[in-house]
Scaffold this active site. Structure first.
Site, PDB file in Angstrom:
ATOM      1  N   GLY A 172       0.828  -1.208   0.000  1.00 16.84           N
ATOM      2  CA  GLY A 172       0.000   0.000   0.000  1.00 16.84           C
ATOM      3  C   GLY A 172       0.852   1.242   0.000  1.00 16.84           C
ATOM      4  O   GLY A 172       2.062   1.177  -0.208  1.00 16.84           O
ATOM      5  N   ASN A 173       0.207   2.379   0.216  1.00 15.52           N
ATOM      6  CA  ASN A 173       0.962   3.638   0.271  1.00 15.52           C
ATOM      7  C   ASN A 173       0.355   4.542   1.340  1.00 15.52           C
ATOM      8  O   ASN A 173      -0.667   4.209   1.938  1.00 15.52           O
ATOM      9  CB  ASN A 173       1.003   4.300  -1.104  1.00 15.52           C
ATOM     10  CG  ASN A 173      -0.385   4.656  -1.590  1.00 15.52           C
ATOM     11  OD1 ASN A 173      -1.041   5.527  -1.046  1.00 15.52           O
ATOM     12  ND2 ASN A 173      -0.856   3.949  -2.614  1.00 15.52           N
ATOM     13  N   ARG A 174       0.991   5.681   1.558  1.00 17.12           N
ATOM     14  CA  ARG A 174       0.636   6.515   2.710  1.00 17.12           C
ATOM     15  C   ARG A 174      -0.411   7.585   2.388  1.00 17.12           C
ATOM     16  O   ARG A 174      -0.625   8.483   3.191  1.00 17.12           O
ATOM     17  CB  ARG A 174       1.897   7.193   3.248  1.00 17.12           C
ATOM     18  CG  ARG A 174       2.860   6.213   3.893  1.00 17.12           C
ATOM     19  CD  ARG A 174       4.247   6.816   4.047  1.00 17.12           C
ATOM     20  NE  ARG A 174       4.237   8.061   4.777  1.00 17.12           N
ATOM     21  CZ  ARG A 174       5.183   8.993   4.700  1.00 17.12           C
ATOM     22  NH1 ARG A 174       6.203   8.831   3.894  1.00 17.12           N
ATOM     23  NH2 ARG A 174       5.091  10.101   5.405  1.00 17.12           N
TER      24      ARG A 174
END
Ligand code: CTP
Length: 410
Positions: free
Chosen positions: A214-216
């Site tokens: 995933g990412n932030r």
């Protein structure tokens, strides 16, 4: 907007009438104070049963104004309203709305409402039956006719076991509405009759039932785009990828998890959209294999490498296909270096009309409430957007979009 001027803080009167939702006005007050507004709290006597004077004084940094007969020589019942840039009443009970609609002035808050010449915002909170009663509806209609902004109550849990329409709108939504009023954007309707699609958040690409890549991305900029587009009259579809924010009022939210799900939802929504804004951080790759059961470590064995495959580039696909004539497609780019050069190349590669380029890195953009950007246009334009709240950045983006939209075709 005046809040950026160091010389004069906007003067806000926060009227609080007597409902259980009074405690939520503390959060609203905090939002105003933290963003440079000077707030005078005017609670009614009934409101003080729910939240005491000391709390209002502590949060606003000045005494709460409670009684018409206090400091009579300073005529506070006249001065408070006269000096205000904005009066917001949250919560506004059925009783308070009735008094305001009929011009009654039996306490300091109702006196203030009669002397105020600035915009007035009411955020109602009451039981559904009281909100729906013809008397309340007529009071709301007459307040609106006279130019007051009466927000629609939210739907949800009310006092006790009841649920329905009548909940105080989320403090963030009240704050956003007030900021629009203070910035002179209230009533702006240049996106009326338009359908806009906004993607927000970050996709998650599962490895197994408990793990993902995933990412932030927090989704805050995308949500601000959705909220401001709705405020400017657009019909909004928000494609939310793993966002932990409340659904914005008046916006159709479609929840997705992966890039493939986002692609499907985006293509479907774009079929009848005038504008598509891809603010979501889409994973460029996903694991080639999905393990249906949790991947276990094996004693002594090296971890197996994770093979990845490319995800479709949704922005490039939507830019290339243009589901409707004149449809505008807007992309985002997060860059850490050579921001403008990388942005220009990306704009050309993706084929979109506008590319909002953010410089990212330590403590910048991700998860924060503020942002700054440069918007590159396929027409060669380059428009800097000043640092500010994500709602202001969103408005600046919609300004550029609205200027490029032709006459509505439907
Ligand atoms: N985007 C997309 N589909 C993808 C990847 C990105 O629609 N598979 C969109 C994003 O929503 C954003 C824009 O493309 O609007 C830019 O994404 P970014 O990841 O910054 O660009 P990339 O082309 O992936 O370039 P790089 O990662 O090499 O910087």
């Amino acid at each position: 907007m005046s809040e950026t001027s160091p010389s004069r803080q906007p003067q806000v009167v926060l009227g609080v009438s007597g409902g259980i939702a009074a405690y939520k006005a503390c959060e609203l007050l905090r939002r105003f104070s933290e963003s440079g507004h000077q707030v005078t709290v005017v609670p009614t006597a009934a409101a003080l049963h729910f939240v005491g004077e000391a709390t209002w004084a502590a949060l606003s940094g000045r005494p709460a104004a409670t009684e018409t007969w206090d400091r009579v020589h300073e005529v506070p019942h006249v001065r408070i309203g006269q000096r205000a840039d904005l009066v917001v009443v949250a919560p506004a009970t059925a009783d308070l709305l009735a008094k305001a609609a009929h011009g009654l002035a039996d306490d300091l808050l109702t006196n203030t409402l009669l002397t105020a010449r600035c915009p007035v915002v009411f955020a109602p909170a009451m039981h559904t039956e009281m909100w729906e009663h013809a008397a309340t509806q007529e009071n709301v209609a007459s307040l609106r006719r006279r130019g007051a902004i009466v927000l629609e109550p939210a739907v949800g849990r009310l006092t006790g076991v009841d649920t329905g329409k009548g909940r105080l709108p989320d403090p963030d939504a009240i704050f956003a509405a007030c900021r629009r009023v203070l910035s002179g954007r209230a009533g702006q309707a240049d996106l009326a009759g338009r359908h806009v699609v906004v993607s927000a958040g970050g996709t998650r690409e599962p490895l197994d039932p408990v793990r993902y890549l995933g990412n932030r991305s927090s989704g805050k900029q995308g949500y601000a785009l959705a909220v401001t587009a709705a405020a400017r009259g657009a019909r909004v579809t928000l494609l939310a990828a793993n966002v932990e924010l409340p659904d914005p009022a008046g916006v159709a939210v479609v929840n997705v998890t992966t890039a493939l799900e986002l692609r499907e939802a985006a293509v479907k929504a774009a079929a009848e959209a005038d504008v598509v804004v891809m603010a979501a951080a889409v994973a460029d790759f996903r694991p080639a294999e999905y393990a249906a059961v949790k991947i276990k470590k094996k004693d002594g064995a090296e971890p197996a490498p994770v093979a990845l495959v490319r995800n479709p580039d949704i922005l490039a696909e939507l830019s290339g296909s243009r589901a409707r004539p004149g449809q505008l497609v807007v992309g985002f780019a997060a860059e850490t270096d050579q921001v403008l050069a990388n942005g220009r190349a990306k704009l050309a590669r993706k084929g979109c009309d506008l590319l909002v380029v953010n410089e990212v890195g330590e403590g910048r953009a991700f998860g924060t409430d503020t942002n700054e950007a440069v918007v590159l246009g396929a027409d060669g334009s380059e428009t800097p957007i000043a640092p500010g709240p994500k709602e202001d950045v969103a408005d600046a983006i919609w300004d550029l979009v609205a200027a490029r939209l032709g006459v509505p075709s439907h």
